[in-house]
Design an enzyme around this catalytic site. Sequence first.
Site, short mmCIF file in Angstrom:
data_model
loop_
_atom_site.label_atom_id
_atom_site.label_comp_id
_atom_site.label_asym_id
_atom_site.label_seq_id
_atom_site.Cartn_x
_atom_site.Cartn_y
_atom_site.Cartn_z
N LYS A 142 0.65 -1.35 -0.23
CA LYS A 142 -0.13 -0.06 0.01
C LYS A 142 1.07 1.35 0.20
O LYS A 142 2.05 1.08 0.25
CB LYS A 142 -1.07 -0.22 1.13
CG LYS A 142 -1.94 -1.27 1.20
CD LYS A 142 -2.86 -1.28 2.42
CE LYS A 142 -3.70 -2.23 2.36
NZ LYS A 142 -4.78 -2.20 3.48
N TYR A 160 -12.02 -3.02 -3.86
CA TYR A 160 -12.68 -3.06 -2.37
C TYR A 160 -14.08 -2.87 -2.72
O TYR A 160 -14.86 -2.65 -1.59
CB TYR A 160 -12.29 -1.92 -1.69
CG TYR A 160 -10.77 -1.94 -1.26
CD1 TYR A 160 -10.36 -2.84 -0.36
CD2 TYR A 160 -9.55 -1.02 -1.44
CE1 TYR A 160 -9.31 -3.26 0.12
CE2 TYR A 160 -8.49 -1.29 -1.21
CZ TYR A 160 -7.97 -2.35 -0.24
OH TYR A 160 -6.81 -2.26 0.14
N ASN A 209 -1.67 -0.10 7.14
CA ASN A 209 -1.19 -1.55 7.49
C ASN A 209 -0.27 -2.01 6.39
O ASN A 209 -0.25 -3.38 6.49
CB ASN A 209 -2.41 -2.64 7.95
CG ASN A 209 -3.39 -2.64 6.93
OD1 ASN A 209 -3.32 -2.28 5.90
ND2 ASN A 209 -4.70 -3.26 7.46
N HIS A 267 -1.92 -5.61 1.47
CA HIS A 267 -3.08 -6.09 0.96
C HIS A 267 -2.75 -7.59 0.75
O HIS A 267 -1.80 -7.98 0.15
CB HIS A 267 -4.00 -5.73 0.18
CG HIS A 267 -5.10 -6.24 -0.29
ND1 HIS A 267 -6.19 -6.23 0.07
CD2 HIS A 267 -5.23 -7.33 -1.44
CE1 HIS A 267 -7.12 -7.34 -0.55
NE2 HIS A 267 -6.21 -7.86 -1.42
N GLU A 325 -9.11 -10.35 -7.97
CA GLU A 325 -8.18 -9.29 -7.58
C GLU A 325 -7.09 -9.43 -8.72
O GLU A 325 -6.73 -8.27 -9.15
CB GLU A 325 -8.02 -9.43 -6.07
CG GLU A 325 -9.03 -9.18 -5.27
CD GLU A 325 -8.37 -9.30 -3.73
OE1 GLU A 325 -7.07 -9.55 -3.60
OE2 GLU A 325 -9.28 -8.94 -2.84
P1 IDP Z 1 -7.68 -7.01 5.44
O1 IDP Z 1 -6.86 -6.21 4.74
O2 IDP Z 1 -6.87 -7.52 6.79
O3 IDP Z 1 -8.41 -8.11 4.73
P2 IDP Z 1 -10.37 -5.89 5.30
O4 IDP Z 1 -11.45 -6.05 6.43
O5 IDP Z 1 -10.52 -6.56 3.74
O6 IDP Z 1 -9.03 -6.37 6.12
O7 IDP Z 1 -10.29 -4.23 5.17
C1 IDP Z 1 -9.73 -3.73 4.02
C2 IDP Z 1 -8.93 -2.48 4.58
O8 IDP Z 1 -9.59 -1.57 4.92
C3 IDP Z 1 -7.93 -2.86 5.65
O9 IDP Z 1 -6.53 -3.45 5.20
C4 IDP Z 1 -7.78 -1.48 6.43
O10 IDP Z 1 -6.66 -0.98 5.66
C5 IDP Z 1 -8.98 -0.80 6.09
N1 IDP Z 1 -9.91 -1.18 7.22
C6 IDP Z 1 -10.62 -2.42 7.63
N2 IDP Z 1 -11.34 -2.49 8.72
C7 IDP Z 1 -11.08 -0.95 9.17
C8 IDP Z 1 -11.69 -0.44 10.19
O11 IDP Z 1 -12.66 -0.77 11.14
N3 IDP Z 1 -11.59 1.05 10.22
C9 IDP Z 1 -10.70 1.62 9.59
N4 IDP Z 1 -9.91 1.08 8.62
C10 IDP Z 1 -10.42 -0.11 8.08
MG MG Z 2 -9.43 -7.88 3.01
#
Ligand code: IDP
Ligand code: MG
Length: 140
Positions: A11, A51, A118, A121, A132
């Site tokens: 990212k 997304y 974070n 992805h 994807e």
């Molecule tokens: P993942 O990347 O661990 O699969 P997902 O639930 O698919 O997590 O969410 C996609 C991305 O959206 C996450 O990596 C993070 O950057 C962001 N995200 C997910 N949940 C939250 C939240 O509750 N608050 C803020 N950002 C979030």
């Molecule tokens: Mg995800």
Amino acid sequence: MSIEKTLVLVKPDGVARGLVGEVIARIEAKGYKIVSLRMLQADRALLEKHYAEHQGKPFFEPLVEFMMSGPIVALVAEGNRVIEGFRSLAGVTDPTVAAPGTIRGDLARDQGTKVVQNIVHGSDSPESAAREIAIFFEGK
Ligand code: IDP
Ligand code: MG
């Protein structure tokens, strides 16, 4: 178990902090093979597709804005159970509690932003991986 492919994104936070090599090194050190790689500036249309499952959630717009904020690196990693294996290397979504030893646990923390930053992805299922990989590597 057959050989799988997964989509990994470094990212904008990971690229800006110079962590592309670190992420790739961890994937390769684990023994997975990198079979496609590109750097790109993602646009809104691409990110809304990628997304789509998060449309309507409060963090959706901040997530799209964050992912457009700088270049990203997309790659396809291959190996037996690589989808689950990369998720394990990445650690859980929230970097504050991601286990030390994982990419998110070692390299990211809460930045106080609306969207969790974070570093990476990783696809979460064979269906997501196929969808994807097509988005990032088979035309938009
Ligand atoms: P993942 O990347 O661990 O699969 P997902 O639930 O698919 O997590 O969410 C996609 C991305 O959206 C996450 O990596 C993070 O950057 C962001 N995200 C997910 N949940 C939250 C939240 O509750 N608050 C803020 N950002 C979030
Ligand atoms: Mg995800």
